[in-house]
Design a protein around this motif. Sequence first.
Motif, PDB file in Angstrom:
ATOM      1  N   GLN A 228      -9.279   8.724   4.242  1.00  0.00           N
ATOM      2  CA  GLN A 228      -8.958  10.021   3.650  1.00  0.00           C
ATOM      3  C   GLN A 228      -9.732  11.155   4.304  1.00  0.00           C
ATOM      4  OE1 GLN A 228      -8.632   9.750  -0.603  1.00  0.00           O
ATOM      5  NE2 GLN A 228      -8.804  11.962  -0.901  1.00  0.00           N
ATOM      6  N   PHE A 241      -3.528  15.742  -0.941  1.00  0.00           N
ATOM      7  CA  PHE A 241      -3.913  14.478  -1.560  1.00  0.00           C
ATOM      8  C   PHE A 241      -3.566  14.532  -3.042  1.00  0.00           C
ATOM      9  CE2 PHE A 241      -7.111  14.853   1.944  1.00  0.00           C
ATOM     10  CZ  PHE A 241      -6.588  13.831   2.727  1.00  0.00           C
ATOM     11  N   GLY A 286      -1.096  10.778   0.404  1.00  0.00           N
ATOM     12  CA  GLY A 286      -1.377  11.820   1.389  1.00  0.00           C
ATOM     13  C   GLY A 286      -0.086  12.257   2.044  1.00  0.00           C
ATOM     14  N   PHE A 361      -4.103   5.976   0.081  1.00  0.00           N
ATOM     15  CA  PHE A 361      -5.528   5.675   0.133  1.00  0.00           C
ATOM     16  C   PHE A 361      -6.001   5.068  -1.182  1.00  0.00           C
ATOM     17  CE2 PHE A 361      -4.553   9.452   2.631  1.00  0.00           C
ATOM     18  CZ  PHE A 361      -5.044   9.115   3.878  1.00  0.00           C
ATOM     19  N   GLU A 366     -11.594   5.499  -0.449  1.00  0.00           N
ATOM     20  CA  GLU A 366     -10.902   6.442   0.434  1.00  0.00           C
ATOM     21  C   GLU A 366     -10.333   5.794   1.680  1.00  0.00           C
ATOM     22  OE1 GLU A 366     -13.224   9.931   1.277  1.00  0.00           O
ATOM     23  OE2 GLU A 366     -13.205  10.596  -0.809  1.00  0.00           O
ATOM     24  N   ARG A 368      -7.531   3.642   3.904  1.00  0.00           N
ATOM     25  CA  ARG A 368      -6.078   3.478   3.912  1.00  0.00           C
ATOM     26  C   ARG A 368      -5.722   2.115   3.352  1.00  0.00           C
ATOM     27  NH1 ARG A 368      -2.827   5.856   7.917  1.00  0.00           N
ATOM     28  NH2 ARG A 368      -1.177   4.412   7.324  1.00  0.00           N
TER      29      ARG A 368
END
Length: 372
Positions: A228, A241, A286, A361, A366, A368
């Motif tokens: 992230q 986000f 995201g 995420f 945070e 992926r």
Amino acid sequence: MANLTIDNVIKTYGQTEVLKGINIAIEKGEFLILVGPSGCGKSTLMNSIAGLEDVTGGRILIGDTDVTQAAPKDRDIAMVFQSYALYPNMSVRENIAFGLEIRKVPKPEREAEVQRVASLLQIEHLLDRKPGQLSGGQRQRVAMGRALARRPKLYLFDEPLSNLDAKLRVEMRTEIKKLHQRLGTTIVYVTHDQIEAMTLADRIAVMRAGELLQLGSPQEIYDDPANQFVAGFMGSPAMNFVPCRLVAGDAGLGVEITDGNGNPAWLPVPNPERLSGHAGQEVVLGIRPEMITDPVPHKAEDPLVRQVPMKVLVTEPTGADTMLVTEINGVELNCRINPGYSTPVGETVPLMFDMSKAVFFDPNSEARIDRA
């Protein structure tokens, strides 16, 4: 011109670890940019490559030569500084030739090299002026010329454009790009400006708190961020986000959203097989602003596209586009729309969500959760 190998480089000050095992291999002729927020360690790494900082562990190789313990003068590098670092009492000609003179290059060769570099940078008409008579952009060209006259194996640029105004910075970015394309030199370039990184680099190394978070081409970093932080740091405006829940239903796997009016909606996810194990869990969606637009007819039948009525909170015309701010799941969302699309503030208008490049995420780590 040479390749550069940064092999598990560590730098500590007392108990503070500033570089935490950095590994980067740079090919001959490659343009690598080190990018990250202030204090991330990018300048320390640059100074370590230059020999201005001793490393605590690891190795630095230029070509096949281990230069970890070598003095700066023995590394065959040239550095362009943020502050230009020109000699004020010398003319432009003398500034460019100074390094060659120190190395006892014969005068005819020095003069020929000065002319070559001045022609390359289009500063022939400035050769007899002093730095105090030059603009910021001209001084930066002279600083670059002094580095180019050396013809070293490696060029290091330490935030060279940060002292220039916005328009001149764009112009100098273009000049540096053209220069690299013509000369094919090996360059390591430090900046905190992610637009510089995206436009100039062959590859980008994103750093935070002394760690290398991701290394890849500008498009790889932009489209496939590792976490992230990288996703939010690269891109202007930044990636949106949105905290939401992954749900599996008759239409497949998707995320639940609620618009600013409290109305529910559902958005599909790309590559559902990578996310099926997270069904029913909270995730962070995201999505880039350019993937939320005014409705585009030719995308209407795309299975990863959904049209959602959204309340307009703010509009920011930029000329080529209009940035629109709306809200889902209690989070403000930046969208990039056509300036001709009517979006009165306070009204609800249809917006198109293209989920083809959406990323996901873990809300705690945070990291992926949908990378291949």
